[in-house]
Structures are given as C-alpha cells and as structure tokens.
Design a protein around this motif. Structure first.
Motif, PDB file in Angstrom:
ATOM      1  N   LEU A 143       5.389  -3.092   5.837  1.00  0.00           N
ATOM      2  CA  LEU A 143       4.632  -1.846   5.937  1.00  0.00           C
ATOM      3  C   LEU A 143       4.246  -1.327   4.554  1.00  0.00           C
ATOM      4  O   LEU A 143       3.111  -0.901   4.330  1.00  0.00           O
ATOM      5  N   VAL A 144       5.169  -1.395   3.613  1.00  0.00           N
ATOM      6  CA  VAL A 144       4.889  -0.956   2.239  1.00  0.00           C
ATOM      7  C   VAL A 144       3.819  -1.859   1.623  1.00  0.00           C
ATOM      8  O   VAL A 144       2.906  -1.383   0.931  1.00  0.00           O
ATOM      9  N   ASP A 145       3.906  -3.156   1.865  1.00  0.00           N
ATOM     10  CA  ASP A 145       2.890  -4.087   1.347  1.00  0.00           C
ATOM     11  C   ASP A 145       1.504  -3.741   1.880  1.00  0.00           C
ATOM     12  O   ASP A 145       0.520  -3.731   1.138  1.00  0.00           O
TER      13      ASP A 145
ATOM     14  N   LEU B 143      -3.954  -1.446   1.162  1.00  0.00           N
ATOM     15  CA  LEU B 143      -4.997  -0.495   1.556  1.00  0.00           C
ATOM     16  C   LEU B 143      -5.345   0.438   0.407  1.00  0.00           C
ATOM     17  O   LEU B 143      -6.525   0.739   0.168  1.00  0.00           O
ATOM     18  N   LEU B 144      -4.349   0.892  -0.314  1.00  0.00           N
ATOM     19  CA  LEU B 144      -4.595   1.763  -1.468  1.00  0.00           C
ATOM     20  C   LEU B 144      -5.449   1.054  -2.506  1.00  0.00           C
ATOM     21  O   LEU B 144      -6.436   1.615  -3.006  1.00  0.00           O
ATOM     22  N   ILE B 145      -5.118  -0.162  -2.824  1.00  0.00           N
ATOM     23  CA  ILE B 145      -5.902  -0.929  -3.803  1.00  0.00           C
ATOM     24  C   ILE B 145      -7.311  -1.159  -3.282  1.00  0.00           C
ATOM     25  O   ILE B 145      -8.293  -1.026  -4.024  1.00  0.00           O
ATOM     26  N   PHE B 146      -7.442  -1.487  -2.003  1.00  0.00           N
ATOM     27  CA  PHE B 146      -8.769  -1.706  -1.421  1.00  0.00           C
ATOM     28  C   PHE B 146      -9.652  -0.468  -1.564  1.00  0.00           C
ATOM     29  O   PHE B 146     -10.799  -0.554  -1.994  1.00  0.00           O
ATOM     30  N   PHE B 147      -9.125   0.702  -1.217  1.00  0.00           N
ATOM     31  CA  PHE B 147      -9.926   1.919  -1.285  1.00  0.00           C
ATOM     32  C   PHE B 147     -10.237   2.326  -2.724  1.00  0.00           C
ATOM     33  O   PHE B 147     -11.306   2.862  -3.003  1.00  0.00           O
ATOM     34  N   LEU B 148      -9.339   2.076  -3.652  1.00  0.00           N
ATOM     35  CA  LEU B 148      -9.614   2.387  -5.054  1.00  0.00           C
ATOM     36  C   LEU B 148     -10.702   1.481  -5.626  1.00  0.00           C
ATOM     37  O   LEU B 148     -11.556   1.918  -6.391  1.00  0.00           O
TER      38      LEU B 148
END
Length: 130
Positions: free
Chosen positions: A14-16, A21-26
């Motif tokens: 889940l953390v991965d 997702l965070l990296i994708f949106f940034l």
C-alpha cells in the motif's frame, strides 16, 4: 488446542502504491508559470503600484520584438488586434524593457492613442525583485 494466528494487513504494498501515485502526479502536473511571451528587464520604481484586477490586454515590448497576450506580433498585427478590441475602457497592461529605444515606445503609445485606448498600466519591477 490450536493456537490462532492473528491476522495482520501488510502495509508495504500500500505504501509503495501511494508513493508511485505521488510521483506520477508530481511528474505529470503542469505548474503555472507567469505568462510572459518576452523576457524583459523591467525598470525599478520608487512607489509600488496597484494590480489591475479586471480583464485586461497585456502588451510586452522588448528591444526588437513586441507581443500582445503572449503572442509575438509585428506593429501591423498589433494595429489589427487593437482595432478589434470592443471595450475601449479595458485596462492595457504595458510591460516595456528598460533598454527599449524611445522611438519604439512612442510608436506603441501612438498606436494605442489611435484606437482610443488610454487606460494604461505600466508595469515595473517589484521592490527587491529581480
């Protein structure tokens, strides 16, 4: 008697996923830049001016080029665009490089006067700004 194993949820996947997702949106997001067509070196002013709040047209003038609303144009094209403006009271935000020849500035102001556009806001470099 059998001993019961406690059920736990493995949080590692889940953390991965959250980090991916965070990296994708940034990476895919577009950060809004100040919308300027020309890189200008604006002069400094002693007093801070007020910002124009309602819809306005932006004219930028560099040493050799001129732009209106983020589009590089010639003086003839600028004349056509100014003649197409319906609201003659609309503020015209003018950004002029400090090294522009005086004759080009007068030519711009004559063009604005020709079309009855006198609501001008001259932009200066902010205090302490670059």
């Amino acid at each position: 008697m059998r001993r019961r194993e406690s059920l736990t949820l493995d949080m590692t996947p889940l953390v991965d996923v959250v980090f991916l997702l965070l990296i994708f949106f940034l990476v895919t997001s577009v950060f809004k830049k100040e919308e300027l067509a020309l890189l200008l070196n604006l002069p400094h002013g002693k007093e801070g001016g007020k910002m124009v709040e309602k819809k306005s047209a932006v004219i930028e003038m560099g040493k050799t080029r001129i732009a209106m609303d983020d589009e590089v144009v010639t003086f003839a094209q600028l004349d056509e665009k100014l003649s197409g403006l319906k609201d003659k009271t609309m503020p015209i935000v003018v950004r002029i490089d400090e090294h522009v020849e005086y004759g080009r500035i007068i030519r711009l102001f004559d063009l604005l006067k020709k079309h009855g556009l006198g609501n001008l806001a001259l932009v200066e470099k902010p205090k302490g700004g670059q």
